[in-house]
Scaffold this active site. Sequence first.
Site, PDB file in Angstrom:
ATOM      1  N   SER A 136       0.849  -1.185   0.000  1.00  0.00           N
ATOM      2  CA  SER A 136       0.000   0.000   0.000  1.00  0.00           C
ATOM      3  C   SER A 136       0.886   1.237   0.000  1.00  0.00           C
ATOM      4  O   SER A 136       1.745   1.385   0.870  1.00  0.00           O
ATOM      5  CB  SER A 136      -0.911  -0.007   1.233  1.00  0.00           C
ATOM      6  OG  SER A 136      -1.736   1.137   1.251  1.00  0.00           O
ATOM      7  N   LYS A 162      -1.283  -1.039  -4.269  1.00  0.00           N
ATOM      8  CA  LYS A 162      -2.435  -0.224  -3.895  1.00  0.00           C
ATOM      9  C   LYS A 162      -2.002   1.231  -3.804  1.00  0.00           C
ATOM     10  O   LYS A 162      -1.038   1.552  -3.110  1.00  0.00           O
ATOM     11  CB  LYS A 162      -3.035  -0.671  -2.567  1.00  0.00           C
ATOM     12  CG  LYS A 162      -4.220   0.196  -2.129  1.00  0.00           C
ATOM     13  CD  LYS A 162      -5.063  -0.466  -1.058  1.00  0.00           C
ATOM     14  CE  LYS A 162      -4.523  -0.252   0.324  1.00  0.00           C
ATOM     15  NZ  LYS A 162      -5.485  -0.718   1.366  1.00  0.00           N
ATOM     16  N   LYS A 164      -3.174   5.139  -2.924  1.00  0.00           N
ATOM     17  CA  LYS A 164      -4.148   6.021  -2.287  1.00  0.00           C
ATOM     18  C   LYS A 164      -4.487   7.174  -3.244  1.00  0.00           C
ATOM     19  O   LYS A 164      -3.592   7.752  -3.875  1.00  0.00           O
ATOM     20  CB  LYS A 164      -3.592   6.585  -0.987  1.00  0.00           C
ATOM     21  CG  LYS A 164      -3.294   5.537   0.083  1.00  0.00           C
ATOM     22  CD  LYS A 164      -4.557   4.975   0.696  1.00  0.00           C
ATOM     23  CE  LYS A 164      -4.247   4.030   1.845  1.00  0.00           C
ATOM     24  NZ  LYS A 164      -5.463   3.525   2.517  1.00  0.00           N
ATOM     25  N   ASP A 189      -7.343   3.198  -3.735  1.00  0.00           N
ATOM     26  CA  ASP A 189      -8.039   3.281  -2.449  1.00  0.00           C
ATOM     27  C   ASP A 189      -8.376   4.731  -2.165  1.00  0.00           C
ATOM     28  O   ASP A 189      -7.489   5.574  -1.996  1.00  0.00           O
ATOM     29  CB  ASP A 189      -7.152   2.705  -1.340  1.00  0.00           C
ATOM     30  CG  ASP A 189      -7.859   2.686   0.011  1.00  0.00           C
ATOM     31  OD1 ASP A 189      -9.060   2.996   0.067  1.00  0.00           O
ATOM     32  OD2 ASP A 189      -7.198   2.352   1.016  1.00  0.00           O
ATOM     33  N   GLU A 214     -11.308   0.889  -3.965  1.00  0.00           N
ATOM     34  CA  GLU A 214     -11.686   0.576  -2.595  1.00  0.00           C
ATOM     35  C   GLU A 214     -12.350   1.765  -1.923  1.00  0.00           C
ATOM     36  O   GLU A 214     -11.816   2.880  -1.941  1.00  0.00           O
ATOM     37  CB  GLU A 214     -10.438   0.156  -1.809  1.00  0.00           C
ATOM     38  CG  GLU A 214     -10.725  -0.287  -0.395  1.00  0.00           C
ATOM     39  CD  GLU A 214      -9.456  -0.704   0.343  1.00  0.00           C
ATOM     40  OE1 GLU A 214      -9.568  -1.076   1.531  1.00  0.00           O
ATOM     41  OE2 GLU A 214      -8.356  -0.633  -0.242  1.00  0.00           O
ATOM     42  N   ASP A 239     -14.536  -1.439   2.417  1.00  0.00           N
ATOM     43  CA  ASP A 239     -13.618  -1.510   3.548  1.00  0.00           C
ATOM     44  C   ASP A 239     -14.329  -0.949   4.772  1.00  0.00           C
ATOM     45  O   ASP A 239     -14.929  -1.676   5.550  1.00  0.00           O
ATOM     46  CB  ASP A 239     -12.346  -0.726   3.202  1.00  0.00           C
ATOM     47  CG  ASP A 239     -11.349  -0.601   4.354  1.00  0.00           C
ATOM     48  OD1 ASP A 239     -11.572  -1.200   5.410  1.00  0.00           O
ATOM     49  OD2 ASP A 239     -10.342   0.111   4.188  1.00  0.00           O
ATOM     50  N   LYS A 263     -10.625  -6.542   7.580  1.00  0.00           N
ATOM     51  CA  LYS A 263      -9.636  -6.119   8.570  1.00  0.00           C
ATOM     52  C   LYS A 263     -10.075  -6.638   9.928  1.00  0.00           C
ATOM     53  O   LYS A 263     -11.203  -6.376  10.360  1.00  0.00           O
ATOM     54  CB  LYS A 263      -9.494  -4.598   8.596  1.00  0.00           C
ATOM     55  CG  LYS A 263      -8.815  -4.026   7.348  1.00  0.00           C
ATOM     56  CD  LYS A 263      -8.717  -2.518   7.410  1.00  0.00           C
ATOM     57  CE  LYS A 263      -7.994  -1.975   6.172  1.00  0.00           C
ATOM     58  NZ  LYS A 263      -8.033  -0.487   6.125  1.00  0.00           N
ATOM     59  N   GLY A 291      -4.610  -3.893   5.795  1.00  0.00           N
ATOM     60  CA  GLY A 291      -3.661  -3.547   6.846  1.00  0.00           C
ATOM     61  C   GLY A 291      -3.986  -2.219   7.493  1.00  0.00           C
ATOM     62  O   GLY A 291      -4.632  -1.353   6.901  1.00  0.00           O
TER      63      GLY A 291
END
Length: 369
Positions: A136, A162, A164, A189, A214, A239, A263, A291
């Site tokens: 990530s 991943k 952001k 994400d 996400e 999520d 998670k 995570g």
Amino acid sequence: MPIKQIKLHKVKMKLNSPFTTSFGTMETKEFFITEIIDDKGNRGFGESVAFTSPWYSEETVKTNEHVIEDFLIPLLKENTIEHPDEVLEVFKSIRRHNMAKSTLEGAIWDLYAKRKEIPLAEALGGTKSEIDVGISIGIQPTVEDLINTIDHYVKEGYKRIKIKIKPGWDVDVLREVRKQFPDTPIMADANSAYTLNDIDHLKQLDDLNLMMIEQPLAHDDIIDHATLQEAMETPVCLDESIHSFEDARKAVELGSCKIINVKIGRVGGLTEAKRIHDYCKEKGIDIWCGGMLEAGVGRAHNIALTTLTQFTLPGDTASSARYWKQDIIDPEVTVTDGVIKVPTKPGIGYEINEEALKSYTTEVKTFDL
């Protein structure tokens, strides 16, 4: 499973580099390591994942401390636990506060596996001897910095990248990434940074062959996500919206997503995570383990959970060195060509580095049961 003592270690660790998302930047991580000791001296360990500020959810380090001390530990004193699955019911009278609950429940699972002298993965029903993992990457200062960071982790063999995103740092950035990495599995994400007013903008992502986007919409939504998923080819992954088995069931039935990020802390522990896993396996929904910038104990729990068969997509459990100069477990978690070997020792499979834990600990509270 006679619990004799619980220790609450308050820990503060500095990240190797700042981690930036749409809701803020983190440079240090403050959290709790729970240590639960039985009548024979066996020790089980859990880790809290709430942040110091209520960015990701309403929970914080301080609310975790309050709920653990004043409500959850007293409930453990009042009840006898034969199997970790019973903890979910014991804590049922306390609404939400899932991250606080999972902090203790995870330690009880570790203790249970050690008492049985089996790996935690086996205790959970996992079958994999190794797991695929991704990385990530937080929001970077420039697109060039992002490209260089991705290149580094692609060369290390991570199975998925991943990225952001947020308004103003999304479609154009991802287009450039896809141009540079045409065949790399990439997901975006958003951490709830968009609304349905952005639907036409987000539909541009369909041209980029992303694994998923996400949590693009509100952190507590499953209705609008169904509208978005119907309009997009890119799979939507939920999520923040999924706090329980019931949330997962309703989201799947509504068509709100095609993928779920599980998670442990967010759903209240390993038992609830297993329930979500079993449901998604029945319904053919892909899941992966997300995570929360965990240190070694939380990372070990994630590894064990990911050994369940329906965790079909690479998770966020990168190597310890990705985040910490020195982790609190020995050996540290390592990744080779995007793969983590699942430990075979009893419990979480890693030893606590007592010296490292002590150096990061700011306070210890002890509770006799």
